[in-house]
Design a protein around this motif. Structure first.
Motif: not given
Length: 65
Positions: A12-17, A22-23
């Motif tokens: 989840i943290i990786i996906l949020v970053i 990239f937007g």
């Protein structure tokens, strides 16, 4: 530390970053590019392994007899 030990909170943290970097508009393009790259890598790796198996099955041509 292996990739399997990341867990759900880490993903989840990786996906949020990634979303922040990239937007939301670029995210599908990035995902598509990553998918195509992985598919090409798998195809190349499979071709190399198949090529090695064929070389092992062929008799040695350097034997003069």
């Amino acid at each position: 530390m292996s990739l399997a030990s990341i867990g759900v909170p880490g993903l989840i943290i990786i996906l949020v970053i990634v979303l922040i970097l990239f937007g939301p508009r670029k995210l599908p393009e990035v995902g598509s590019a990553v998918g195509k790259t992985l598919a090409e890598f798998k195809k190349s790796a499979r071709d190399i392994l198949d090529e090695d198996e064929v070389k092992k099955e062929l008799p040695n041509k350097t034997d003069p007899s």
